[in-house]
Design a protein around this motif. Structure first.
Motif, PDB file in Angstrom:
ATOM      1  N   THR A 164       0.810  -1.314   0.111  1.00  0.00           N
ATOM      2  CA  THR A 164       0.104  -0.001  -0.029  1.00  0.00           C
ATOM      3  C   THR A 164       0.822   1.244  -0.023  1.00  0.00           C
ATOM      4  N   GLY A 165       2.246   1.045  -0.250  1.00  0.00           N
ATOM      5  CA  GLY A 165       3.042   2.240  -0.240  1.00  0.00           C
ATOM      6  C   GLY A 165       3.577   2.658   1.207  1.00  0.00           C
ATOM      7  N   SER A 166       3.018   2.250   2.433  1.00  0.00           N
ATOM      8  CA  SER A 166       3.656   2.601   3.558  1.00  0.00           C
ATOM      9  C   SER A 166       5.049   2.053   3.845  1.00  0.00           C
ATOM     10  N   PHE A 167       5.621   2.714   4.819  1.00  0.00           N
ATOM     11  CA  PHE A 167       6.883   1.979   5.076  1.00  0.00           C
ATOM     12  C   PHE A 167       7.160   1.500   6.732  1.00  0.00           C
ATOM     13  N   PRO A 168       7.567   0.600   6.841  1.00  0.00           N
ATOM     14  CA  PRO A 168       7.555  -0.079   8.240  1.00  0.00           C
ATOM     15  C   PRO A 168       8.420   0.815   9.020  1.00  0.00           C
ATOM     16  N   SER A 169       8.386   1.331  10.169  1.00  0.00           N
ATOM     17  CA  SER A 169       9.217   2.309  10.860  1.00  0.00           C
ATOM     18  C   SER A 169      10.133   1.642  11.255  1.00  0.00           C
ATOM     19  N   ARG A 170      10.407   0.316  11.332  1.00  0.00           N
ATOM     20  CA  ARG A 170      11.669  -0.183  11.828  1.00  0.00           C
ATOM     21  C   ARG A 170      12.053  -1.221  10.757  1.00  0.00           C
ATOM     22  N   THR A 171      13.287  -1.588  10.645  1.00  0.00           N
ATOM     23  CA  THR A 171      13.757  -2.640   9.891  1.00  0.00           C
ATOM     24  C   THR A 171      13.464  -3.980  10.524  1.00  0.00           C
ATOM     25  N   GLU A 172      13.475  -4.989   9.802  1.00  0.00           N
ATOM     26  CA  GLU A 172      13.227  -6.454  10.340  1.00  0.00           C
ATOM     27  C   GLU A 172      14.069  -6.965  11.503  1.00  0.00           C
ATOM     28  N   SER A 173      15.324  -6.511  11.288  1.00  0.00           N
ATOM     29  CA  SER A 173      16.063  -6.783  12.359  1.00  0.00           C
ATOM     30  C   SER A 173      15.764  -6.090  13.552  1.00  0.00           C
ATOM     31  N   GLY A 174      14.946  -5.250  13.679  1.00  0.00           N
ATOM     32  CA  GLY A 174      14.630  -4.396  14.848  1.00  0.00           C
ATOM     33  C   GLY A 174      15.726  -3.595  15.401  1.00  0.00           C
ATOM     34  N   THR A 175      16.624  -3.278  14.834  1.00  0.00           N
ATOM     35  CA  THR A 175      17.709  -2.340  15.300  1.00  0.00           C
ATOM     36  C   THR A 175      17.216  -0.791  15.180  1.00  0.00           C
ATOM     37  N   GLY A 176      16.192  -0.663  14.282  1.00  0.00           N
ATOM     38  CA  GLY A 176      15.757   0.909  14.159  1.00  0.00           C
ATOM     39  C   GLY A 176      16.457   1.130  12.703  1.00  0.00           C
ATOM     40  N   PHE A 177      17.257   1.973  12.683  1.00  0.00           N
ATOM     41  CA  PHE A 177      17.644   2.815  11.382  1.00  0.00           C
ATOM     42  C   PHE A 177      18.884   2.385  11.008  1.00  0.00           C
ATOM     43  N   SER A 178      19.407   1.549  10.044  1.00  0.00           N
ATOM     44  CA  SER A 178      20.624   1.060   9.736  1.00  0.00           C
ATOM     45  C   SER A 178      21.449   2.259   9.068  1.00  0.00           C
ATOM     46  N   SER A 179      22.544   1.943   8.783  1.00  0.00           N
ATOM     47  CA  SER A 179      23.339   3.022   8.190  1.00  0.00           C
ATOM     48  C   SER A 179      23.549   2.618   6.797  1.00  0.00           C
ATOM     49  N   ASP A 180      22.972   1.568   6.276  1.00  0.00           N
ATOM     50  CA  ASP A 180      23.224   0.771   4.971  1.00  0.00           C
ATOM     51  C   ASP A 180      22.254   1.712   4.083  1.00  0.00           C
ATOM     52  N   ASN A 181      22.578   2.796   3.717  1.00  0.00           N
ATOM     53  CA  ASN A 181      21.872   3.791   2.816  1.00  0.00           C
ATOM     54  C   ASN A 181      22.663   4.309   2.099  1.00  0.00           C
ATOM     55  N   GLN A 182      22.511   4.143   0.704  1.00  0.00           N
ATOM     56  CA  GLN A 182      23.327   4.594  -0.258  1.00  0.00           C
ATOM     57  C   GLN A 182      23.094   6.192  -0.476  1.00  0.00           C
ATOM     58  N   MET A 183      21.774   6.438  -0.297  1.00  0.00           N
ATOM     59  CA  MET A 183      21.685   8.022  -0.447  1.00  0.00           C
ATOM     60  C   MET A 183      22.502   8.912   0.485  1.00  0.00           C
ATOM     61  N   MET A 184      22.603   8.069   1.828  1.00  0.00           N
ATOM     62  CA  MET A 184      23.329   8.918   2.729  1.00  0.00           C
ATOM     63  C   MET A 184      25.016   8.815   2.545  1.00  0.00           C
ATOM     64  N   GLU A 185      25.312   7.720   1.831  1.00  0.00           N
ATOM     65  CA  GLU A 185      26.561   7.649   1.413  1.00  0.00           C
ATOM     66  C   GLU A 185      26.819   8.604   0.320  1.00  0.00           C
ATOM     67  N   LYS A 186      25.924   8.861  -0.492  1.00  0.00           N
ATOM     68  CA  LYS A 186      26.313   9.505  -1.584  1.00  0.00           C
ATOM     69  C   LYS A 186      26.375  11.096  -1.104  1.00  0.00           C
TER      70      LYS A 186
END
Lengths: 215, 629
Positions: B260-282
């Motif tokens: 439905t286009g919504s985004f889970p507020s946490r990742t599957e691993s439950g660690t909240g926000f991971s640093s694995d983000n290409q945008m951030m890297e860029k």
């Protein structure tokens, strides 16, 4: 030339959160420049505006951050919540789903914001009386149960917008000034040289400690 | 009876006159039409030349007024094989077919299936929530469409074009199909503003095409490639290609959007926000590698204040600068981005160029002001300069550093805006047309900006030093400051009018026979524009304007009763003077301990006392030649 950055006694950072389309950006524009747009662009990333108000003869500068509702921009989440001492959690009184998602937003606050952040639940679009989907009492009870303050606003006809911001800023001011009396800061915290917002540290005052659980 | 006849005779003579006029105008229209068609066809031929030449022209901003931008972009982005228009038809038709099939596939209605076999399956009925259920899919689709629609309805609210229901529906369709074809990307806020300019550009191209087609038959290739019936299909083709290279700004590898286009507020691993983000890297790479190496002082200034690129840069990258520049400028910027590298590498350098452009303002500003500049990039910024600067940053060996003066002068005294020399009646060469078109659009924008600003509070260099009263979120400033601001704006409008008149004059010149009576009109227009020339203003006005725009020593700021920093909508004009030389020079050093605020009575219009003209401080005295008398 940036001189206005210095003209305040307190600087408080307040964040606006809530689902997409509940009217966060219009609450911001109504409060900071008394403007309302029926069709405002959706927020991408973050928006930012400031306004100063007077509380007890002190100038309080509110630095208000507004973010996109659809998804968390994870890259800026930490920057967004860093130093925030207040949060307006907004839902749309005419859309029940936005009210149901309030719990999700509370979880996000718990995950990322300071545990003492002052939270106000805001039911926006109170002008849509005939479309009301969330009864005032229900939201009020929910807010009490979760130790949130509560208000219904309309950015469109400006009902309670001023009051909502006044109330949350005053509440923050009371907490911060009480803390300063009890526990005077070493440096010149009242007129900070940089713009880092005042950090509300956990206090022993049980009134201001928020419950850990909001379920 | 006599009266009747004389009346009738008059009527006939009148009609005869009208017909004669019509015939004459028809003849002249015919010639005009033919030249129009020829010009249009020539423009098409230009597209067929080598792709390297197209790229060069695109980065130079030569396609500002192009009527084939949607085709140009398809060539630059590799969707059309360069120099081979004969295969474009085939390439377009493959893409169109693909979209039509996709649309059919993702628009399944569960009841059509149920009607065929009325027995409801246990895992496929209106109440089932399972992944394979067509009913579940149907309800998810509906929710996603609503989500998209919410943003589409809010696309460029100021532009009437996007209020058109037909285009709004087209946008929802395209975004929905894209979300279903690329479930990992799904729909994310911002995509609608990448798509909007594509629809706009394609529609404009189709309009021009239909108009020319009415006058003259066009080649089959043109008719097929520019067929207005395929607006949606062709836009989808362009949109997916652009998203391909912009995916980094949208995609997060560890969070999967729901159906439905919504985004889970946490990742599957439950660690909240991971640093694995290409945008951030860029963004970090742009900030730490590009900006730091190009300008360490600016980098330090911003990072010291914790204003990091992600805070404002996410929007810049997501929308490919769509909210930072007016639409006409944006299209020119996109020409350059699409021309320079298939992965839009120029974008990184544009970010740095934009920062360098406002460097002086940033270095002279504190946190709030810096945030305001970056969140609402000054609309006066010169897009041509930014592109040239970005190209230079990316490849200093090939592109030389553009001269700085271009951006630091306010728009109305920039050299390119000076009046063209009075010319004899003759046709202008093509490249001047393009430049003039550029002026027309930027003028229209400037005028619009000015007219909206006039209704709002004024802000100008002296504002920081003048006393202010605050009335419910509106800043009221010194009357004298307002007068100067008013004066400056009026002069800007006058100047704009002058330039516009000169443009109309040159337009008329092209269409007019030198022996024609219309030449008088043209001469008249030219005379009027000379009257409006800035150089003809009284020396006092010039000195007054110059003095308020010159650097003044940091006067002690007055104590504001309640300070309101006006917040602006994106793209809205914020500070007319932002790019003026006022803010040049080193940032004023401020001792935080001695920087006491003076009481109101001490505050004077100190900026006036700095002027050399016949101006006094408190009792403003104006010379006899003054416009104020």
């Amino acid at each position: 030339m940036g001189t206005r950055d210095d003209e305040y006694d307190y600087l408080f950072k307040v964040v606006l959160i809530g689902d997409s389309g509940v009217g966060k950006s219009n609450l911001l524009s109504r409060f900071t420049r008394n403007e309302f747009n029926l069709e405002s662009k959706s927020t991408i990333g973050v928006e930012f505006a400031t306004r100063s108000i007077q509380v007890d003869g002190k100038t309080i500068k509110a630095q208000i951050w507004d973010t996109a509702g659809q998804e968390r921009y994870r890259a800026i989440t930490s920057a967004y919540y860093r130093g925030a001492v207040g949060a307006l959690l907004v839902y749309d009184i005419a859309k029940h789903l936005t009210y149901e998602n309030v719990e999700r937003w509370l979880r996000e606050l718990r995950d990322h914001a300071d545990q003492n952040i002052v939270i106000m639940l805001v039911g926006n679009k109170s002008d849509l009386r005939h479309l009301r989907a969330v009864p005032t009492d229900e939201a009020k009870t929910f807010a009490e149960r979760n130790s949130l303050s509560f208000i219904e606003t309309s950015a469109l006809d400006s009902t309670n917008v001023e009051t909502a911001f006044q109330n949350i800023l005053t509440e923050i001011y009371r907490i911060v000034s009480q803390k300063q009396i009890r526990d005077p800061p070493e440096g010149d915290l009242i007129r900070p040289q940089n713009v880092e917002p005042i950090d509300v540290k956990p206090t022993v005052n049980s009134d201001s400690v928020r419950k850990q659980c909001c379920q | 009876m006599l009266q009747f006849y004389s009346k009738r005779a008059k009527l006939v003579t009148h009609s005869m006159g009208l017909i004669k006029e019509l015939i004459e105008s028809d003849a002249s229209n015919e010639a005009e039409r033919a030249s129009c068609v020829l010009k249009y066809k020539n423009e098409w031929e230009e597209l067929i030349c080598g792709v390297d030449s197209l790229r060069q022209q695109a980065i130079q901003g030569n396609f500002r007024a192009s009527r084939f931008r949607s085709v140009l972009w398809r060539i630059l982005l590799g969707l059309f094989t360069p120099e081979k228009p004969e295969v474009w038809v085939e390439e377009a038709s493959v893409a169109r077919k693909h979209y039509r099939e996709l649309r059919r596939r993702v628009n399944q209605y569960p009841w059509s299936k149920t009607l065929k076999s009325p027995v409801l399956q246990p895992n496929d009925n209106p109440l089932s929530q399972e992944d394979g259920s067509t009913w579940n899919q149907y309800f998810c689709d509906k929710e996603l469409r609503l989500l998209i629609e919410q943003d589409v309805l809010r696309t460029f609210p100021g532009v009437d074009f996007f209020k058109n229901k037909e285009f709004q529906e087209a946008m929802v369709d395209i975004l929905f199909c894209y979300a279903r074809e690329y479930p990992k990307m799904c729909y994310r806020q911002g995509m609608h503003e990448i798509l909007a300019p594509l629809i706009f550009v394609s529609h404009c191209d189709h309009q021009a095409f239909s108009h020319i087609l009415e006058c003259d038959p066009l080649s089959d290739t043109m008719c097929e490639v520019l067929n207005p019936d395929y607006l949606i299909e062709d836009c989808y083709m362009l949109f997916t290609r652009i998203m391909d290279s912009t995916a980094v700004a949208y995609h997060t590898s560890d969070i999967q959007p729901t159906m439905t286009g919504s985004f889970p507020s946490r990742t599957e691993s439950g660690t909240g926000f991971s640093s694995d983000n290409q945008m951030m890297e860029k963004l970090t790479w742009i900030e730490e590698c590009l900006l730091k190496s190009k300008d360490e002082v600016l980098h330090k200034h911003l990072t010291d204040m914790k204003i990091t690129l992600p805070i404002y840069g996410i929007r810049w990258l997501r929308l490919l600068f769509g909210r930072e520049f007016p639409l006409q400028d944006l299209l020119v910027l996109w020409d350059a981005i699409f021309a320079e590298g298939s992965e839009f590498q120029l974008v990184n350098y544009i970010v740095v160029a934009m920062l360098l452009c406002v460097k002086d303002q940033l270095l002279n500003s504190g946190y709030t002001e810096c945030m305001n500049i970056l969140m609402r990039y000054p609309p006066q910024a010169d897009i041509g300069y930014i592109i040239k600067k970005a190209l230079h940053l990316q490849n200093p060996d090939v592109y030389k550093d553009p001269p700085v003066t271009a951006v630091q002068l306010p728009r109305h005294v920039r050299p390119e805006d000076q009046s063209p020399p009075p010319s004899p009646v003759r046709r202008r060469p093509q490249h001047i047309d393009k430049k003039q078109n550029k002026q027309v659009s930027s003028l229209a924008n400037s005028l619009k900006r000015l007219s909206t600003k006039r209704n709002k509070n004024y802000s100008l260099p002296v504002a920081a030093h003048s006393s202010e009263g605050i009335v419910d979120g509106v800043t009221v400033q010194e009357p004298a400051a307002l007068i100067i601001q008013e004066l400056r704006e009026n002069r800007e409008i006058m100047n704009l009018c002058r330039i516009k008149m000169l443009q109309y004059k040159s337009l008329l010149e092209k269409k007019t026979d030198p022996d024609n009576i219309d030449v008088q009109v043209i001469t008249g227009i030219h005379e009027l524009s000379t009257l409006l020339d800035e150089k003809n203003a009284s020396p006092f006005v010039l000195s007054l304007l110059a003095s308020t725009a010159s650097p003044s020593p940091p006067a002690p700021p007055p104590k504001a009763v309640a300070d309101v920093d006006p917040a602006y909508e994106v793209g809205e004009s914020s500070r007319l003077s932002l790019l003026s030389p006022t803010t040049l020079g080193p940032p004023p050093t401020r001792d935080p301990l001695t920087d006491k605020l003076p009481p109101n009575s001490e505050v004077k219009m100190t900026t006036f006392s700095e002027t050399e003209g016949p101006v006094l401080i408190d009792n403003i005295v104006f010379p006899t030649s003054s416009v104020f008398r």
